[in-house]
Design a protein around this motif. Structure first.
Motif, PDB file in Angstrom:
ATOM      1  N   ASN B 238     -25.113  58.135  51.368  1.00 30.63           N
ATOM      2  CA  ASN B 238     -23.831  57.644  51.920  1.00 30.63           C
ATOM      3  C   ASN B 238     -24.289  56.567  52.963  1.00 30.63           C
ATOM      4  O   ASN B 238     -25.165  56.695  53.767  1.00 30.63           O
ATOM      5  CB  ASN B 238     -23.482  58.982  52.815  1.00 30.63           C
ATOM      6  CG  ASN B 238     -22.814  60.106  51.816  1.00 30.63           C
ATOM      7  OD1 ASN B 238     -21.961  59.743  51.320  1.00 30.63           O
ATOM      8  ND2 ASN B 238     -23.438  61.244  52.090  1.00 30.63           N
ATOM      9  N   LEU B 240     -22.783  55.110  56.150  1.00 32.44           N
ATOM     10  CA  LEU B 240     -21.674  55.375  57.016  1.00 32.44           C
ATOM     11  C   LEU B 240     -21.754  54.430  58.070  1.00 32.44           C
ATOM     12  O   LEU B 240     -22.468  54.092  58.851  1.00 32.44           O
ATOM     13  CB  LEU B 240     -21.920  56.784  57.659  1.00 32.44           C
ATOM     14  CG  LEU B 240     -21.991  57.989  56.556  1.00 32.44           C
ATOM     15  CD1 LEU B 240     -22.511  59.178  57.258  1.00 32.44           C
ATOM     16  CD2 LEU B 240     -20.709  58.148  55.583  1.00 32.44           C
ATOM     17  N   PRO B 279     -26.549  62.515  50.153  1.00 29.07           N
ATOM     18  CA  PRO B 279     -25.765  63.996  50.085  1.00 29.07           C
ATOM     19  C   PRO B 279     -26.156  65.236  50.106  1.00 29.07           C
ATOM     20  O   PRO B 279     -25.750  66.028  50.762  1.00 29.07           O
ATOM     21  CB  PRO B 279     -24.984  63.664  48.706  1.00 29.07           C
ATOM     22  CG  PRO B 279     -25.391  62.291  48.334  1.00 29.07           C
ATOM     23  CD  PRO B 279     -26.496  61.846  49.141  1.00 29.07           C
ATOM     24  N   VAL B 282     -26.555  66.956  53.605  1.00 27.27           N
ATOM     25  CA  VAL B 282     -25.275  67.368  54.102  1.00 27.27           C
ATOM     26  C   VAL B 282     -24.951  68.868  53.700  1.00 27.27           C
ATOM     27  O   VAL B 282     -24.882  69.016  52.511  1.00 27.27           O
ATOM     28  CB  VAL B 282     -24.059  66.324  53.963  1.00 27.27           C
ATOM     29  CG1 VAL B 282     -22.915  66.607  54.679  1.00 27.27           C
ATOM     30  CG2 VAL B 282     -24.397  64.979  54.046  1.00 27.27           C
ATOM     31  N   ARG B 311     -16.616  64.783  48.150  1.00 27.91           N
ATOM     32  CA  ARG B 311     -16.138  63.722  48.912  1.00 27.91           C
ATOM     33  C   ARG B 311     -15.196  64.197  50.243  1.00 27.91           C
ATOM     34  O   ARG B 311     -14.272  64.747  50.003  1.00 27.91           O
ATOM     35  CB  ARG B 311     -15.761  62.560  48.342  1.00 27.91           C
ATOM     36  CG  ARG B 311     -16.902  61.857  47.336  1.00 27.91           C
ATOM     37  CD  ARG B 311     -16.142  61.412  46.118  1.00 27.91           C
ATOM     38  NE  ARG B 311     -15.248  60.649  46.254  1.00 27.91           N
ATOM     39  CZ  ARG B 311     -15.251  59.138  46.741  1.00 27.91           C
ATOM     40  NH1 ARG B 311     -16.670  58.444  46.751  1.00 27.91           N
ATOM     41  NH2 ARG B 311     -14.466  58.159  46.864  1.00 27.91           N
ATOM     42  N   VAL B 320     -17.872  60.826  53.210  1.00 27.26           N
ATOM     43  CA  VAL B 320     -19.170  61.199  53.179  1.00 27.26           C
ATOM     44  C   VAL B 320     -19.106  62.130  51.834  1.00 27.26           C
ATOM     45  O   VAL B 320     -18.433  63.111  51.717  1.00 27.26           O
ATOM     46  CB  VAL B 320     -19.558  62.351  54.406  1.00 27.26           C
ATOM     47  CG1 VAL B 320     -20.708  62.818  54.355  1.00 27.26           C
ATOM     48  CG2 VAL B 320     -19.359  61.410  55.703  1.00 27.26           C
ATOM     49  N   PRO B 348     -30.434  61.494  59.011  1.00 27.25           N
ATOM     50  CA  PRO B 348     -30.008  60.027  58.403  1.00 27.25           C
ATOM     51  C   PRO B 348     -31.219  59.000  58.905  1.00 27.25           C
ATOM     52  O   PRO B 348     -31.735  59.276  59.811  1.00 27.25           O
ATOM     53  CB  PRO B 348     -28.479  59.700  59.486  1.00 27.25           C
ATOM     54  CG  PRO B 348     -28.606  60.969  60.100  1.00 27.25           C
ATOM     55  CD  PRO B 348     -29.549  61.762  60.243  1.00 27.25           C
TER      56      PRO B 348
END
Lengths: 296, 365
Positions: B238, B240, B279, B282, B311, B320, B348
């Protein structure tokens, strides 16, 4: 709920009509002539059944005609084949500029179809007794092509040697055209794999490239053989029928000269059909083998 | 000790630079993969090791000897090609024995070695068959045996599995690795398949546009990507968009919601940043105490077999993606429903927009 199904009706298609002209043409100009040829070859001049025509094939003139034709076809197929192959290898694998490849392929396309009367006349005008090259050699270099020693004898365009020379003009370009796709089919990875395993260039050609190309090479040469065997107009124009080869003997028998015997001509033609059929069969078999390898 | 060394290798084709400043030291018996997208220079580099291309500059040293300009047939390096490149006019046994035959080894020795290798690749009954009679997987195994037959010092594999279907690819790659371990041969493997590179290699060289982006173990490459390219190319990611709130305390906003990261941020408040988040980092729900939490709506749910990828749409159209392991009791949220997702502060990787390198120490493992 039960379902009832009716078989779907197939819509009539008429696309097969496209092939009708071809079929009609084939029947009129291939099947029927062969039929009459077969029938005529087993008949005498009165239409009675006989095997004499085939027995006559063993007499001197037809036998010599077959011998000469096979000799001429074999020589031009082998020389034209090797020469054409070397040219094709040079043009395709020789890292030459693309323009040269295009030029050679275009020339081959034209030259392989440049047979018959125009080709014979072209040779007469260049290396005939009063031809351009003959005169040039005599005037500039003092070499008399038709009189001086030429490969152990005097040269004549209207002899077997002359025929070989003229036939080669359309034989080697034909070889270039036929064998080019096979050479193109040699994959770069085969050479690299061979080199990677320690093979020299010679070893690569000996163990890999030539064996892969061999069916195509032999097949192409066989096609060249058939091409020379069936050529009539070039030989007739050049020699006026003085050289005894099968196509000229057939035309003499059918057209009518002192020996006029159309039925013998039919039998001669049947022999030729047989030889051509064998040629096409062998070519097909070799081509299949080569394609299977090149596809794998 | 280095067995195969590439130093400052550069390769240009006309004005196009295919490989630039490539350096690598591989130890004996090491399995190194070149990983990157098409046109990144990985195959060109492999071909320079094989001798099919000559470097514009730089040196290649094998076991102490400079082989930079040595012809390919004098290098004693085995190579497996993407298209197998088996000789179609030879049987399997003849193909495998070719390298020994051109070295003029005695016939009985060739026969013995061929039998040995066909056993190794589990195809002892195919010795007299021709390549066109074999499946793609079998052909590639024969190509591997052929490349090993003359006992090369290095084995090169150029995308050897890319022409095979997925199942055979997985089983064959395990076989390749097992054989490589058994023989202890130094191996360079080119692939654009990250899963293949990560699962096979001792070390991975990630390449992009002719340059080395990162060299490391699969663990390092995946968990500590050195550049934005490596982070995005290796594994799912991801990316972001984020805005710095307070660099000192690691506070940022993503989709209008505040989060905290443990990675160092070198930017003043209000700066735009980019967060790279795998991914699998998360989770659905609020997670343990101290987790970052984001609220959003489910945009879509992809059932991928072993995992389910969802998603989640945040504010400002930020999406995300997250992975959940599939299990029979799994209750999947409906598309469009509201949901909370979470991830740890050390999840992250922080990257400034446009920068090539990440902050480097983001621990995602």
């Amino acid at each position: 709920m039960s379902q009832t199904s009716t078989p779907a009706r197939r819509r009539p298609t008429f696309s097969w009509l496209g092939v009708v002209p071809f079929l009609l043409f084939t029947i009129a100009f291939l099947i029927l002539p062969i039929f009459f040829l077969v029938v005529g070859s087993f008949q005498d001049s009165q239409g009675n059944p006989t095997l004499q025509n085939y027995l006559d094939l063993t007499t001197e003139q037809p036998a010599t005609a077959y011998k000469n034709s096979i000799q001429l076809s074999l020589i031009t197929a082998v020389i034209g084949g090797i020469f054409g192959f070397l040219i094709a290898v040079a043009v395709i694998l020789g890292r030459l500029p693309r323009a040269i490849r295009s030029a050679v392929m275009t020339f081959s396309g034209v030259a392989s179809n440049f047979a018959g009367v125009p080709l014979a006349l072209a040779f007469v005008f260049t290396v005939g007794q009063l031809g351009l090259v003959t005169k040039l050699l005599a005037d500039v270099f003092g070499y008399h092509l038709w009189r001086d020693d030429f490969f152990g004898g005097s040269f004549s365009l209207y002899s077997m040697l002359g025929l070989v020379l003229v036939y080669l003009y359309f034989q080697f370009p034909l070889m270039v055209l036929i064998v080019a796709p096979a050479i193109d089919g040699l994959r770069k990875e085969w050479r690299e794999a061979a080199e990677n395993m320690g093979a020299s260039s010679f070893q690569y050609w000996r163990h890999v490239a030539l064996p892969i190309l061999l069916p195509s090479l032999l097949g192409s040469m066989i096609l060249l053989f058939g091409n020379a065997f069936g050529a009539q107009a070039t030989a007739y124009q050049l020699t006026s029928g003085t050289i005894n080869i099968v196509p000229l003997v057939i035309s003499a028998q059918i057209r009518g000269d002192v020996l006029h015997n159309p039925n013998l001509g039919y039998a001669l033609a049947m022999g030729m059909v047989l030889i051509m059929a064998v040629v096409i069969l062998i070519y097909g078999l070799l081509q299949r083998r080569s394609e299977r390898w090149l596809r794998a | 000790m280095s067995f195969l060394t590439l130093t400052n290798i550069q390769k240009s084709f006309g004005t196009m630079v295919a490989v630039e400043d490539f350096n690598l030291s591989a130890t004996k018996g090491e399995f190194v993969s070149f990983l990157g997208p098409s046109g990144c220079g990985k195959t060109t580099t492999l071909r320079m090791i094989a001798g099919f291309e000559t470097p514009t500059s730089g040196t290649i040293v094998l076991d102490g000897g400079d082989i930079t300009y040595r012809p390919p047939n004098k290098r004693n390096i085995g190579m497996v090609f993407q298209s197998y490149a088996l000789f179609p006019n030879m049987t399997v046994a003849q193909n495998v024995g070719f390298g020994l035959r051109v070295r003029k080894r005695p016939a009985d020795q060739i026969q013995k070695r061929v039998t040995e290798l066909l056993e190794l690749i589990h195809l002892p009954d195919k010795a007299n068959q021709f390549p066109y009679q074999l499946s793609g997987g079998q052909q590639q195994r024969v190509a591997l045996a052929r490349a090993l037959a003359f006992e090369p010092e290095v084995l090169l594999l150029d995308e050897p599995l890319s022409a095979l279907d997925a199942k055979i690819r997985v089983s064959l790659r395990q076989e390749i690795r097992a054989i490589q371990r058994q023989l202890g041969i130094t191996t360079v493997y080119v692939t654009h398949d990250q899963e293949e590179a990560l699962s096979l290699s001792d070390r991975v060289v990630v390449m992009s546009r002719g340059r080395v982006e990162q060299i490391g173990t699969p663990f390092e490459i995946y968990n500590f990507p050195a550049t934005r390219f490596v982070a995005s190319f290796v594994g799912q990611l991801n990316a972001l968009p984020a805005t710095v709130v307070d660099a000192g305390s690691g506070r940022l906003t993503v989709g209008g919601q505040e989060i905290r990261v443990s990675a160092r941020i070198d930017a003043p408040a209000g700066s735009a940043m980019s967060l790279a988040l795998r991914p699998e980092m998360v989770s659905l729900g609020e997670g343990p105490e101290g987790s970052n939490r984001l609220a959003g709506t489910v945009a879509d749910v992809d059932f991928l077999g072993a995992i389910v990828r969802m998603r989640i749409r945040l504010a400002d159209a930020v999406i995300v993606a997250l992975d959940v392991f599939n299990e029979p009791t799994l209750k999947l949220p409906a598309v469009g429903s509201s949901i909370t997702i979470s991830f740890p502060a050390d999840g992250p990787l922080v990257m400034a927009p446009g920068s090539e390198a990440g902050s480097g120490t983001s621990a995602a493992a």
